[in-house]
Design a protein around this motif. Structure first.
Motif, mmCIF file in Angstrom:
data_model
loop_
_atom_site.group_PDB
_atom_site.id
_atom_site.type_symbol
_atom_site.label_atom_id
_atom_site.label_comp_id
_atom_site.label_asym_id
_atom_site.label_seq_id
_atom_site.Cartn_x
_atom_site.Cartn_y
_atom_site.Cartn_z
ATOM 1 N N LEU A 239 0.706 -1.200 0.074
ATOM 2 C CA LEU A 239 -0.138 0.166 0.127
ATOM 3 C C LEU A 239 1.081 1.660 -0.217
ATOM 4 C CD1 LEU A 239 -3.057 -1.439 2.441
ATOM 5 C CD2 LEU A 239 -3.048 -0.638 0.054
ATOM 6 N N GLU A 240 1.868 1.321 0.624
ATOM 7 C CA GLU A 240 2.704 2.507 0.765
ATOM 8 C C GLU A 240 3.491 2.791 -0.597
ATOM 9 O OE1 GLU A 240 6.590 4.580 2.939
ATOM 10 O OE2 GLU A 240 6.064 1.881 3.712
ATOM 11 N N ALA A 241 3.573 1.592 -1.098
ATOM 12 C CA ALA A 241 4.113 1.394 -2.733
ATOM 13 C C ALA A 241 3.522 2.788 -3.709
ATOM 14 C CB ALA A 241 4.792 -0.130 -3.670
ATOM 15 N N ARG A 242 2.131 2.753 -3.232
ATOM 16 C CA ARG A 242 0.497 2.877 -4.418
ATOM 17 C C ARG A 242 0.304 4.572 -3.649
ATOM 18 N NH1 ARG A 242 -3.101 -2.836 -4.290
ATOM 19 N NH2 ARG A 242 -1.378 -3.845 -5.749
ATOM 20 N N GLY A 243 0.953 4.590 -2.368
ATOM 21 C CA GLY A 243 1.253 5.978 -1.446
ATOM 22 C C GLY A 243 -0.300 5.910 -0.851
ATOM 23 N N LYS A 244 -0.370 5.206 -0.274
ATOM 24 C CA LYS A 244 -2.127 4.792 0.496
ATOM 25 C C LYS A 244 -0.739 4.067 2.096
ATOM 26 C CE LYS A 244 -4.849 3.606 -3.024
ATOM 27 N NZ LYS A 244 -6.580 2.173 -3.187
ATOM 28 N N ARG A 245 -1.971 4.219 3.129
ATOM 29 C CA ARG A 245 -2.166 3.599 4.416
ATOM 30 C C ARG A 245 -3.283 2.607 4.218
ATOM 31 N NH1 ARG A 245 -2.566 8.691 7.787
ATOM 32 N NH2 ARG A 245 -3.844 8.589 6.542
ATOM 33 N N PRO A 246 -3.157 1.490 5.179
ATOM 34 C CA PRO A 246 -4.310 0.595 5.227
ATOM 35 C C PRO A 246 -5.850 0.846 5.263
ATOM 36 C CG PRO A 246 -2.420 -0.962 6.897
ATOM 37 C CD PRO A 246 -1.993 0.882 5.832
ATOM 38 N N GLU A 247 -5.927 2.344 6.590
ATOM 39 C CA GLU A 247 -7.352 2.836 6.768
ATOM 40 C C GLU A 247 -7.622 3.633 5.062
ATOM 41 O OE1 GLU A 247 -3.992 5.098 8.839
ATOM 42 O OE2 GLU A 247 -4.279 3.282 8.134
ATOM 43 N N ASP A 248 -6.539 3.892 4.558
ATOM 44 C CA ASP A 248 -7.061 4.528 2.665
ATOM 45 C C ASP A 248 -7.793 3.033 1.994
ATOM 46 O OD1 ASP A 248 -6.254 6.599 3.627
ATOM 47 O OD2 ASP A 248 -4.197 6.104 3.083
#
Length: 274
Positions: A239-248
């Motif tokens: 998710l971090e590689a996609r610019g996201k966090r789990p809550e996103d």
């Protein structure tokens, strides 16, 4: 404290005992240490034992030295409290375990032959412990199984005791059938109290299944926890590689990453996965 022993780096066990006495000194000691009791220290004792096991599992030998020291300090702490109450002291603790080891190893310290298998020694050990329980008036089959043990570990010990007198399923398949039965009863439970009871029954039977399969349920669950942490870490990294966090994210996206983590583990050499 001006006791030179406390400052002596080669003071060994006497130094540690002196430090503990200083910490518990009502006038000059540490207020937190002075306030502690057997009951308040007990959770720390259990925690330190787990940290020893964790260091061993990770083969962190430098850490193990410190963790064993922390666990030893717990014994010293309890012994100091006991000494203050006039119950016993650390020397009594050391004497008790030394006497116990002599009594339980007649093939090493007595006249019995040591030409026996490890399995025979386990049987002899259990016979000695049974005699010790009888002396303490713990005459029941299940007497003396410590209530403070982790619940899964205690379940297995209770089941092992019962199995020795024939109270056990003869085949693993019957235990699996019981797991299915208990799972169905949990499904049918409606109110919270009934659900909690049925869930406990299910865990108890699962512990019995582990015993029949010669699996340590605590160790198996620790491995499952580690696997979950590893795979969820893969999700977070993805998710971090996609610019996201789990809550996103959402369940579908995270589940896809979970499956990718499983696939990556199965593709790795010498990797044991489900």
């Amino acid at each position: 404290m001006d006791d030179p022993l406390i400052r002596d780096p080669h003071g060994g066990m006497p130094r540690l005992l002196a430090i503990m006495r200083a910490l518990r000194d009502p006038e000059h000691g540490c207020p937190w240490d002075v306030e502690q009791t057997f009951a308040t220290i007990a959770p720390y004792t259990i925690e330190e034992a787990y940290e020893v096991a964790d260091a061993i599992e990770r083969e962190a030998w430098d850490e193990l030295r410190g963790e064993l020291g922390d666990l030893l300090f717990q014994s010293v702490f309890h012994a100091q409290i006991a000494s203050e109450r006039g119950l016993f002291d650390f020397d009594d603790v050391a004497k008790a375990i030394a006497d116990k080891m002599l009594a339980r190893h007649p093939h090493v310290f007595g006249s019995e032959s040591n030409a026996k298998s490890a399995e025979q020694q386990v049987q002899d050990w259990e016979a000695v412990k049974a005699a010790e329980r009888a002396e303490k008036a713990e005459t029941g089959v299940l007497g003396g199984v410590a209530k403070g043990l982790p619940a899964l570990t205690r379940a297995v010990k209770l089941q092992n005791r019962a199995a020795r007198v024939g109270f056990d399923w003869p085949a693993t398949d019957e235990v699996i059938d019981k797991v299915v039965e208990e799972a169905q009863e949990l499904r049918e439970a409606t109110d919270p109290a009934h659900q909690a009871e049925e869930f406990g029954d299910l865990l108890f039977v699962v512990a019995n299944l582990a015993r029949h399969l010669q699996i340590d349920p605590e160790e198996a669950l620790r491995a499952a926890n580690a696997k979950f942490e590893r795979r969820f870490g893969f999700i977070e990294a993805g998710l971090e590689a996609r610019g996201k966090r789990p809550e996103d994210s959402d369940l579908a996206e995270m589940d896809a990453l979970w499956n990718a983590a499983k696939l990556a583990e199965k593709s790795a050499p010498d990797e044991k996965t489900d």
